[in-house]
Design an enzyme around this catalytic site. Structure first.
Site, mmCIF file in Angstrom:
data_model
loop_
_atom_site.group_PDB
_atom_site.id
_atom_site.type_symbol
_atom_site.label_atom_id
_atom_site.label_comp_id
_atom_site.label_asym_id
_atom_site.label_seq_id
_atom_site.Cartn_x
_atom_site.Cartn_y
_atom_site.Cartn_z
ATOM 1 N N CYS A 1 12.656 -54.730 4.478
ATOM 2 C CA CYS A 1 13.707 -55.683 4.061
ATOM 3 C C CYS A 1 14.945 -54.983 3.500
ATOM 4 O O CYS A 1 16.020 -55.573 3.450
ATOM 5 C CB CYS A 1 13.164 -56.644 3.031
ATOM 6 N N HIS B 1 18.837 -60.108 -1.194
ATOM 7 C CA HIS B 1 17.813 -60.337 -0.172
ATOM 8 C C HIS B 1 17.150 -61.683 -0.443
ATOM 9 O O HIS B 1 16.787 -61.993 -1.580
ATOM 10 C CB HIS B 1 16.795 -59.190 -0.242
ATOM 11 N N ASN C 1 12.442 -65.747 4.537
ATOM 12 C CA ASN C 1 12.711 -64.313 4.399
ATOM 13 C C ASN C 1 12.906 -63.695 5.786
ATOM 14 O O ASN C 1 11.969 -63.643 6.580
ATOM 15 C CB ASN C 1 11.520 -63.677 3.669
HETATM 16 O O1 UT7 Z 1 10.660 -59.116 1.433
HETATM 17 C C1 UT7 Z 1 9.491 -58.783 0.774
HETATM 18 C C2 UT7 Z 1 8.376 -59.669 1.251
HETATM 19 N N1 UT7 Z 1 7.525 -60.248 0.275
HETATM 20 C C3 UT7 Z 1 7.926 -61.003 -0.763
HETATM 21 O O2 UT7 Z 1 9.064 -61.195 -1.027
HETATM 22 C C4 UT7 Z 1 6.827 -61.649 -1.574
HETATM 23 C C5 UT7 Z 1 7.124 -61.681 -3.053
HETATM 24 N N2 UT7 Z 1 6.154 -62.538 -3.715
HETATM 25 C C6 UT7 Z 1 6.325 -63.878 -3.803
HETATM 26 O O3 UT7 Z 1 7.303 -64.417 -3.360
HETATM 27 C C7 UT7 Z 1 5.248 -64.671 -4.524
HETATM 28 O O4 UT7 Z 1 4.346 -63.791 -5.140
HETATM 29 C C8 UT7 Z 1 4.487 -65.630 -3.570
HETATM 30 C C9 UT7 Z 1 5.394 -66.773 -3.142
HETATM 31 C C10 UT7 Z 1 3.967 -64.884 -2.375
HETATM 32 C C11 UT7 Z 1 3.296 -66.249 -4.316
HETATM 33 O O5 UT7 Z 1 3.728 -66.913 -5.474
HETATM 34 P P1 UT7 Z 1 2.983 -66.664 -6.868
HETATM 35 O O6 UT7 Z 1 3.608 -67.556 -7.846
HETATM 36 O O7 UT7 Z 1 3.038 -65.189 -7.124
HETATM 37 O O8 UT7 Z 1 1.550 -67.174 -6.558
HETATM 38 P P2 UT7 Z 1 0.174 -66.351 -6.598
HETATM 39 O O9 UT7 Z 1 0.176 -65.249 -5.616
HETATM 40 O O10 UT7 Z 1 -0.108 -66.039 -8.034
HETATM 41 O O11 UT7 Z 1 -0.838 -67.444 -6.084
HETATM 42 C C12 UT7 Z 1 -1.095 -68.607 -6.824
HETATM 43 C C13 UT7 Z 1 -2.046 -69.478 -6.020
HETATM 44 C C14 UT7 Z 1 -3.232 -68.732 -5.401
HETATM 45 O O12 UT7 Z 1 -4.365 -69.556 -5.556
HETATM 46 P P3 UT7 Z 1 -5.476 -69.232 -6.647
HETATM 47 O O13 UT7 Z 1 -6.000 -67.883 -6.274
HETATM 48 O O14 UT7 Z 1 -4.740 -69.252 -7.954
HETATM 49 O O15 UT7 Z 1 -6.431 -70.342 -6.478
HETATM 50 C C15 UT7 Z 1 -2.876 -68.657 -3.935
HETATM 51 O O16 UT7 Z 1 -4.018 -68.646 -3.100
HETATM 52 O O17 UT7 Z 1 -1.342 -70.062 -4.929
HETATM 53 C C16 UT7 Z 1 -2.123 -69.947 -3.735
HETATM 54 N N3 UT7 Z 1 -1.249 -69.925 -2.592
HETATM 55 C C17 UT7 Z 1 -0.857 -71.058 -1.960
HETATM 56 N N4 UT7 Z 1 -1.106 -72.339 -2.202
HETATM 57 C C18 UT7 Z 1 -0.544 -73.252 -1.398
HETATM 58 C C19 UT7 Z 1 -0.704 -68.858 -1.962
HETATM 59 N N5 UT7 Z 1 0.043 -69.263 -0.915
HETATM 60 C C20 UT7 Z 1 -0.042 -70.629 -0.909
HETATM 61 C C21 UT7 Z 1 0.516 -71.624 -0.083
HETATM 62 N N6 UT7 Z 1 0.253 -72.909 -0.366
HETATM 63 N N7 UT7 Z 1 1.316 -71.330 0.956
#
Ligand code: UT7
Length: 333
Positions: free
Chosen positions: A116, A256, A286
């Protein structure tokens, strides 16, 4: 004393596939909701390329528009640099395919892999090729078809990414305008948190690698999030300082487009009001290396930039990598 050129962006263009995939569409495929995706990421929909469209097709379309915008002919292009993690194939490079498509016979062409952050890396390389008299006019493109390496059954990743390409023409500009400073950084030790495990020499393509879904993006979202929040602000501050500017001198911020919470945290650290921050991730998600040049082209076409404005571009991504640039906009509007 050696004369040091001012190098800047003199034309922009973008290409986005027609097909729109909304959060509601994804609710039908994986266990997610429109509400979760919007509140956790800020994304509402993304564009997805059809099966006949490869990264070079989007890159070529964006490049043609940038050349037209710059009023520069294909024959004047000395180098083509494509930043991508979704090349058409390992080789020839996507840049060489774009060269063929454009008929830019005089150019030397190559890809840059900084995920990215790739566009900022490519911009820096173009700037230095021009300052070093290796090229006069450079085509710098960020282009991705991430939909092709996404596991559409993995809700952790499939909601985040989209396809598109953005291109800019880079050349010498009026003294004092253009790129004021660039900072690049990498931390390979943390590379594990964002990767496409198979398809290279470590795990070549095999029936097992496909069955184990190792050709898809694998990500520890939370780790990437923490890294991004820290590095976006830090890198921007470093480049603003390096450019001899204060925070009050920043007129426009193009981060970004990965997650609205990451963008908001960076904007807060830079004390930037909302109207100075460009956001389009609700439409596209993204776009990896295409994120900044697509946003830049939209911002320019929407009349958001005036000649003399100081703009900060900043990205983070796989590698891990990061990069930021301060550009004093040199085009009349
Ligand atoms: O360009 C670089 C590429 N990558 C990025 O930019 C990613 C950067 N990270 C992020 O944007 C965030 O970390 C995410 C959007 C990926 C995740 O958000 P978060 O607030 O960090 O959530 P989390 O990873 O702590 O997950 C919370 C919960 C999990 O469930 P449990 O384990 O707490 O039961 C996930 O399984 O949210 C769940 N989850 C979802 N739920 C519904 C993860 N993806 C989804 C989804 N829909 N699409």
């Amino acid at each position: 004393m050696n004369y040091i050129k001012s190098v800047g962006i003199v034309g922009t263009g973008r290409a986005l596939p027609d097909k729109i995939v909304t959060n509601k569409d994804l609710e039908q495929k994986v266990d997610t909701t429109d509400e979760w995706i919007r509140s956790r990421t800020g994304i509402g929909s993304r564009r997805v390329a059809d099966e006949n469209t490869a990264t070079s097709d989007l890159a070529t379309e964006a490049a043609k528009k940038a050349l037209e915008d710059a009023g520069i002919s294909v024959d004047e292009i000395d180098t083509i640099i494509v930043a991508t993690v979704t090349p058409d194939m390992a080789f020839p490079s996507t840049a060489c395919i774009v060269q063929k498509n454009l008929g830019a016979d005089r150019a030397f062409a190559f890809d840059i892999g900084a995920a990215c952050s790739g566009f900022v890396y490519a911009l820096s390389v173009a700037e230095n090729l021009i300052k070093g008299n290796m090229a006069k006019n450079a085509l710098v493109i960020g282009a991705e078809t991430l939909s092709k390496i996404i596991n559409w059954e993995d809700r952790n990743t499939c909601v985040l990414f989209g396809d598109g390409a953005g291109a800019v023409v880079v050349k010498e500009v009026e003294e004092g305008y253009g790129i004021q400073g660039i900072t690049l950084g990498s931390n390979g030790a943390k590379g594990e948190v964002l990767r496409q495990p198979a398809g290279g020499s470590r795990i070549p393509a095999s029936i097992e690698s496909v069955q184990n879904k190792l050709h898809f993006i694998a990500m520890d979202g939370n780790e990437v999030f923490k890294f991004a929040v820290r590095v976006m602000g830090q890198s921007s501050l470093e480049t603003i300082k390096k450019s001899g500017l204060d925070l009050e001198d920043v007129d426009f911020f193009i981060p970004h487009q990965a997650n609205i919470r990451i963008i908001d945290a960076a904007a807060k650290r830079l004390k930037l009001p909302k109207e100075k921050v460009y956001v389009n991730l609700h439409k596209y998600g993204n776009l990896s290396a295409a994120s900044i040049p697509v946003a830049l082209d939209e911002a320019v076409k929407e009349g958001k930039l005036q000649k003399g404005d100081n703009m900060v571009l900043v990205a983070f991504g796989g590698g891990l990598t990061w990069g930021s640039a301060v550009v004093k906009w040199s085009k009349e509007v």
